[in-house]
Design an enzyme around this catalytic site. Sequence first.
Site, PDB file in Angstrom:
ATOM      1  N   ASP A  34     -11.179   2.794   4.194  1.00  0.00           N
ATOM      2  CA  ASP A  34     -11.603   1.394   4.101  1.00  0.00           C
ATOM      3  C   ASP A  34     -13.115   1.291   3.938  1.00  0.00           C
ATOM      4  O   ASP A  34     -13.634   0.229   3.599  1.00  0.00           O
ATOM      5  CB  ASP A  34     -11.189   0.638   5.373  1.00  0.00           C
ATOM      6  CG  ASP A  34      -9.952  -0.212   5.153  1.00  0.00           C
ATOM      7  OD1 ASP A  34      -9.703  -0.591   3.990  1.00  0.00           O
ATOM      8  OD2 ASP A  34      -9.256  -0.498   6.143  1.00  0.00           O
ATOM      9  N   LYS A  87       0.831  -1.205   0.000  1.00  0.00           N
ATOM     10  CA  LYS A  87       0.000   0.000   0.000  1.00  0.00           C
ATOM     11  C   LYS A  87       0.873   1.265   0.000  1.00  0.00           C
ATOM     12  O   LYS A  87       0.602   2.221  -0.728  1.00  0.00           O
ATOM     13  CB  LYS A  87      -0.931  -0.015   1.224  1.00  0.00           C
ATOM     14  CG  LYS A  87      -2.057  -1.033   1.075  1.00  0.00           C
ATOM     15  CD  LYS A  87      -2.802  -1.334   2.368  1.00  0.00           C
ATOM     16  CE  LYS A  87      -3.818  -2.450   2.121  1.00  0.00           C
ATOM     17  NZ  LYS A  87      -4.492  -2.922   3.330  1.00  0.00           N
ATOM     18  N   GLN A  98      -4.721  -1.419   9.702  1.00  0.00           N
ATOM     19  CA  GLN A  98      -4.575  -2.765   9.139  1.00  0.00           C
ATOM     20  C   GLN A  98      -5.046  -3.814  10.147  1.00  0.00           C
ATOM     21  O   GLN A  98      -4.568  -3.854  11.281  1.00  0.00           O
ATOM     22  CB  GLN A  98      -3.097  -2.997   8.759  1.00  0.00           C
ATOM     23  CG  GLN A  98      -2.830  -4.311   8.071  1.00  0.00           C
ATOM     24  CD  GLN A  98      -3.469  -4.410   6.683  1.00  0.00           C
ATOM     25  OE1 GLN A  98      -3.381  -3.490   5.884  1.00  0.00           O
ATOM     26  NE2 GLN A  98      -4.120  -5.524   6.413  1.00  0.00           N
TER      27      GLN A  98
END
Length: 321
Positions: free
Chosen positions: A120, A53, A97
Amino acid sequence: MPARILDGTNIANDIRSEVAAEVKTMAAAGVRPGLAVVLAGHNEASEIYVRGKVKACEQVGLYSEQHTLPETVTTAELLALVEDLNRRDEIDGILVQLPLPPQVDSKKVLMAVDPAKDVDGFHPVNVGLLSTQRPGLVPCTPAGVIEILKRSQIPITGQEAVVVGRSDIVGKPVAMLLINANATVTICHSKTRDLWAVCRRGDILVAATGRAGMITRDFVKPGATVIDVGVNKVTDPVEFQRLFGGGLAGGAVSNGKREAAFRAKGYTLVGDVHPEVAEVAGALTPVPGGVGPLTIAMLMYNTAKAAKMRRGSRMPELTSK
Ligand code: NAP
């Protein structure tokens, strides 16, 4: 005729180029969108994802920073970090995460992320915006599934779509996006009766179960489009042979590259869809190289989108929005 393979890597590259162009325009206007990635503890898979990422951010011109906290981190410490990131104007996207270490209240941490920076798309505010078809941040993997369909010219309107899996991260948002795109949607899960028969109704079948190769050819309507979200690590030679044939577990012959790689590394990555489905489906996403690359591309898109939305303007819509 074998299924048309829907190449996620190419589609993801197109989206990344579009985001890079948009980021360049924003930078010229004095705004460089920024993503903060929060990682806690030591998890090999998470570390690989986070590296990917951060690298992708550099490639499209986004600012990024990584916060790595120890395995012993507390909920309070993570909340303090999230609060700080919420306050900082140069941070447009915050990605925590998962999984977090077991002592941490993950839901509390995710709830603390400012919905405007929730790249997200997991925060209930964004879930609500999606279900009421208002502009918001859409979860990356589900958004990627829709981009694959649309950019591959697979019709969605009026089609029967079956989603196997009802998680908050994949199954439910994919189903919601398909409804918003005018499909007739059925959601299946582990308690669904006659799963194969329900799946066979799908003109579009999305598999998101985390069960290697469970969607066999009997589950698939001939000619259907099959989107395989699953990523499963197979280490057992017998399981490898069930999926790919070949000579690993006493089978007759080696089946080439994948088997050679399995012998060398001791594992292979497999989706939720059995490879034999390629013989009946009309179109199919591969694993790897299907949905996976879209997840990161959509994260880049969401970060730029969040930067624009926070400043009162709108990101150019992708094909799916
Ligand atoms: P999850 O939270 O474990 O959810 C799995 C879902 O599948 C659940 O709803 C479960 O039903 C259902 N299920 C499990 N076994 C089933 C069976 N035998 N028959 C019918 N339904 C079954 O998983 P997830 O987070 O949604 O992820 C799904 C897969 O996608 C995993 O392989 C994951 O690694 C992959 N993934 C890939 C990406 C990517 O970027 N490519 C991103 C995210 C996830 P119940 O609700 O009844 O338990």
